[in-house]
Motif scaffolding. Structure first.
Motif, PDB file in Angstrom:
ATOM      1  N   GLY A  34      -7.019 -12.407   4.053  1.00 12.05           N
ATOM      2  CA  GLY A  34      -6.265 -11.188   4.293  1.00 12.05           C
ATOM      3  C   GLY A  34      -4.911 -11.260   3.631  1.00 12.05           C
ATOM      4  O   GLY A  34      -4.645 -12.141   2.799  1.00 12.05           O
ATOM      5  N   SER A  41      -4.958   1.612  -1.346  1.00  9.01           N
ATOM      6  CA  SER A  41      -5.362   1.415   0.041  1.00  9.01           C
ATOM      7  C   SER A  41      -5.999   0.039   0.225  1.00  9.01           C
ATOM      8  O   SER A  41      -6.309  -0.650  -0.759  1.00  9.01           O
ATOM      9  CB  SER A  41      -6.374   2.493   0.441  1.00  9.01           C
ATOM     10  OG  SER A  41      -7.628   2.224  -0.176  1.00  9.01           O
ATOM     11  N   PRO A  42      -6.228  -0.368   1.476  1.00  9.91           N
ATOM     12  CA  PRO A  42      -6.905  -1.648   1.716  1.00  9.91           C
ATOM     13  C   PRO A  42      -8.256  -1.770   1.017  1.00  9.91           C
ATOM     14  O   PRO A  42      -8.636  -2.868   0.599  1.00  9.91           O
ATOM     15  CB  PRO A  42      -7.050  -1.675   3.235  1.00  9.91           C
ATOM     16  CG  PRO A  42      -5.872  -0.894   3.725  1.00  9.91           C
ATOM     17  CD  PRO A  42      -5.724   0.221   2.734  1.00  9.91           C
ATOM     18  N   GLN A  43      -8.965  -0.673   0.860  1.00  8.11           N
ATOM     19  CA  GLN A  43     -10.256  -0.729   0.175  1.00  8.11           C
ATOM     20  C   GLN A  43     -10.107  -1.091  -1.292  1.00  8.11           C
ATOM     21  O   GLN A  43     -11.015  -1.669  -1.898  1.00  8.11           O
ATOM     22  CB  GLN A  43     -10.988   0.604   0.330  1.00  8.11           C
ATOM     23  CG  GLN A  43     -11.476   0.879   1.746  1.00  8.11           C
ATOM     24  CD  GLN A  43     -12.342  -0.263   2.285  1.00  8.11           C
ATOM     25  OE1 GLN A  43     -13.319  -0.664   1.649  1.00  8.11           O
ATOM     26  NE2 GLN A  43     -11.981  -0.788   3.454  1.00  8.11           N
ATOM     27  N   TYR A  92       0.864  -1.187   0.000  1.00  2.68           N
ATOM     28  CA  TYR A  92       0.000   0.000   0.000  1.00  2.68           C
ATOM     29  C   TYR A  92       0.895   1.229   0.000  1.00  2.68           C
ATOM     30  O   TYR A  92       1.990   1.208   0.583  1.00  2.68           O
ATOM     31  CB  TYR A  92      -0.886   0.039   1.253  1.00  2.68           C
ATOM     32  CG  TYR A  92      -1.887  -1.082   1.348  1.00  2.68           C
ATOM     33  CD1 TYR A  92      -2.814  -1.308   0.334  1.00  2.68           C
ATOM     34  CD2 TYR A  92      -1.914  -1.913   2.467  1.00  2.68           C
ATOM     35  CE1 TYR A  92      -3.736  -2.333   0.427  1.00  2.68           C
ATOM     36  CE2 TYR A  92      -2.839  -2.942   2.566  1.00  2.68           C
ATOM     37  CZ  TYR A  92      -3.749  -3.154   1.541  1.00  2.68           C
ATOM     38  OH  TYR A  92      -4.668  -4.174   1.633  1.00  2.68           O
ATOM     39  N   LEU A 110      -2.168   1.723   9.183  1.00  4.72           N
ATOM     40  CA  LEU A 110      -3.241   1.124   8.390  1.00  4.72           C
ATOM     41  C   LEU A 110      -3.729  -0.166   9.040  1.00  4.72           C
ATOM     42  O   LEU A 110      -4.933  -0.442   9.085  1.00  4.72           O
ATOM     43  CB  LEU A 110      -2.761   0.828   6.970  1.00  4.72           C
ATOM     44  CG  LEU A 110      -2.475   1.998   6.032  1.00  4.72           C
ATOM     45  CD1 LEU A 110      -1.987   1.469   4.683  1.00  4.72           C
ATOM     46  CD2 LEU A 110      -3.708   2.872   5.839  1.00  4.72           C
ATOM     47  N   THR A 154      -6.504  -0.223  11.772  1.00 11.35           N
ATOM     48  CA  THR A 154      -7.926  -0.026  11.468  1.00 11.35           C
ATOM     49  C   THR A 154      -8.453  -0.970  10.391  1.00 11.35           C
ATOM     50  O   THR A 154      -9.607  -0.845   9.997  1.00 11.35           O
ATOM     51  CB  THR A 154      -8.174   1.430  11.026  1.00 11.35           C
ATOM     52  OG1 THR A 154      -7.361   1.731   9.889  1.00 11.35           O
ATOM     53  CG2 THR A 154      -7.828   2.401  12.144  1.00 11.35           C
ATOM     54  N   ASP A 155      -7.621  -1.881   9.918  1.00 14.31           N
ATOM     55  CA  ASP A 155      -8.071  -2.776   8.839  1.00 14.31           C
ATOM     56  C   ASP A 155      -7.756  -4.226   9.183  1.00 14.31           C
ATOM     57  O   ASP A 155      -6.589  -4.623   9.258  1.00 14.31           O
ATOM     58  CB  ASP A 155      -7.425  -2.389   7.511  1.00 14.31           C
ATOM     59  CG  ASP A 155      -8.179  -2.972   6.333  1.00 14.31           C
ATOM     60  OD1 ASP A 155      -8.093  -4.198   6.135  1.00 14.31           O
ATOM     61  OD2 ASP A 155      -8.866  -2.223   5.620  1.00 14.31           O
ATOM     62  N   ASP A 156      -8.788  -5.015   9.360  1.00 16.01           N
ATOM     63  CA  ASP A 156      -8.609  -6.417   9.736  1.00 16.01           C
ATOM     64  C   ASP A 156      -8.028  -7.265   8.617  1.00 16.01           C
ATOM     65  O   ASP A 156      -7.509  -8.358   8.890  1.00 16.01           O
ATOM     66  CB  ASP A 156      -9.952  -7.020  10.175  1.00 16.01           C
ATOM     67  CG  ASP A 156     -10.463  -6.435  11.481  1.00 16.01           C
ATOM     68  OD1 ASP A 156      -9.640  -5.868  12.231  1.00 16.01           O
ATOM     69  OD2 ASP A 156     -11.681  -6.528  11.739  1.00 16.01           O
ATOM     70  N   SER A 157      -8.108  -6.798   7.373  1.00 14.69           N
ATOM     71  CA  SER A 157      -7.579  -7.598   6.270  1.00 14.69           C
ATOM     72  C   SER A 157      -6.050  -7.607   6.255  1.00 14.69           C
ATOM     73  O   SER A 157      -5.443  -8.466   5.613  1.00 14.69           O
ATOM     74  CB  SER A 157      -8.103  -7.082   4.927  1.00 14.69           C
ATOM     75  OG  SER A 157      -7.501  -5.853   4.568  1.00 14.69           O
ATOM     76  N   ILE A 158      -5.424  -6.645   6.948  1.00 13.48           N
ATOM     77  CA  ILE A 158      -3.964  -6.647   7.076  1.00 13.48           C
ATOM     78  C   ILE A 158      -3.619  -7.560   8.242  1.00 13.48           C
ATOM     79  O   ILE A 158      -3.767  -7.210   9.407  1.00 13.48           O
ATOM     80  CB  ILE A 158      -3.412  -5.226   7.311  1.00 13.48           C
ATOM     81  CG1 ILE A 158      -3.788  -4.307   6.153  1.00 13.48           C
ATOM     82  CG2 ILE A 158      -1.890  -5.279   7.472  1.00 13.48           C
ATOM     83  CD1 ILE A 158      -3.361  -2.856   6.343  1.00 13.48           C
ATOM     84  N   LEU A 160      -9.523  -5.011  -1.302  1.00 14.18           N
ATOM     85  CA  LEU A 160     -10.583  -5.846  -0.741  1.00 14.18           C
ATOM     86  C   LEU A 160     -11.383  -6.634  -1.777  1.00 14.18           C
ATOM     87  O   LEU A 160     -11.644  -7.830  -1.574  1.00 14.18           O
ATOM     88  CB  LEU A 160     -11.514  -4.986   0.116  1.00 14.18           C
ATOM     89  CG  LEU A 160     -12.549  -5.744   0.946  1.00 14.18           C
ATOM     90  CD1 LEU A 160     -11.866  -6.723   1.898  1.00 14.18           C
ATOM     91  CD2 LEU A 160     -13.422  -4.757   1.727  1.00 14.18           C
TER      92      LEU A 160
END
Length: 289
Positions: free
Chosen positions: A47, A32-34, A9, A66, A69-73, A37
């Motif tokens: 993830g 970004s993570p979005q 990212y 990041l 706040t992001d569970d996918s990381i 996703l």
């Protein structure tokens, strides 16, 4: 657990990605993570491991923020300069974050790869190896000789070779890459990421057959328990979509591979290497505090 073991990212305005310029329009924007996703959902991935893309401490802090706040990381691989006398204090600070899972040594960016054989570097790396810290190794195929010598001196290193050590796929070259990778694979704590392949091929005219030999050699040398899938997204977009990157690997896996072996490749090995069970434990302990 299904995991993309290698992706990045970045936010361009942060200013520490000197290699990403307007001449690379597909990469010269924020990721970004979005953005990732939909690809994770499409391929039923739980993830990813976010890996540093800039040789700065600030970028590691950015990735960890990041991850807050992001569970996918699932984990962050940061950056350390082992030539820096203060590397240990930086490592200890990063390690206080539960999702910090290791760091990457960017041999690729070193003007002289043999600098990894300097006594102070070897001493530092040996100390991290003694603590069983997971370490990513970003190396280009012509830099493999000093890496082989390093592993002879730090044989207990818990390491993973990123991007198959970047063989010259566009040229179809296999030697001396293959002989060096055979030596590296003989170290039982060394893994290899099946990542970053499409960008080592002809970006516009690659075909599946360009990759099959390299993939199968790595699968044979390291075995099903020491290989990991990584998309290298968004860098892969220079040559292929996320779907194509996934397909390149899937099509090259031998038919003889069992479902269990594929499960290892597409996530369980990454979970083991990066000690993600420890990450889960630390997160739960943090919730109880």
């Amino acid at each position: 657990m299904r995991i993309d073991a290698h992706q990045h990212y970045w936010r361009i305005e942060r200013g520490d990605y000197g290699w990403i310029t307007p001449d690379l329009p597909v990469l010269y924007r924020d990721f970004s993570p979005q953005d990732l996703l939909p690809h994770l959902k499409q391929h039923q991935l739980d993830g990813s491991i976010a890996v540093q893309a800039a040789p700065t401490l600030a970028e590691t802090d950015y990735l960890l923020s990041l991850a807050d706040t992001d569970d996918s990381i699932l984990g962050v691989v940061g950056w350390l300069d082992l030539h820096d006398p203060e590397h240990r204090s930086h490592y200890e600070r990063f390690s206080r974050h539960p999702k910090f899972v290791g760091f990457r040594i960017m041999i690729q960016e070193m003007p002289d790869a043999s600098s990894i054989l300097e006594p102070s570097f070897l001493e530092a790396l040996s100390a991290y190896a003694a603590e069983d810290v997971p370490i990513d190794l970003l190396v280009v195929s012509h830099q493999l000789p000093p890496l082989v010598r390093l592993l002879e001196r730090v044989p207990h290193l818990r390491g993973v070779i990123d991007h198959l050590a970047k063989p010259r796929i566009a040229e179809g070259a296999t030697a001396p890459w293959l002989s060096y990778m055979r030596e590296i694979a003989a170290h039982p704590k060394l893994y290899c990421k099946l990542s970053g392949m499409v960008t080592e091929a002809d970006h516009r005219h690659w075909k599946q057959a360009d990759f099959t030999f390299y993939i199968r050699q790595i699968l044979e040398l390291f075995g099903p328990q020491r290989v990991m899938f990584g998309s290298d997204w968004p860098v892969c977009l220079l040559a292929a979509s996320y779907d194509q990157t996934m397909s390149v690997l899937q099509q090259a896996i031998p038919d003889s591979w069992s479902e269990q072996e594929r499960t290892l490749l597409f996530g369980e090995n990454a979970r083991t290497f990066y000690k993600l069970n420890d990450v889960s434990r630390k997160l739960k302990e943090g919730e109880r505090l």
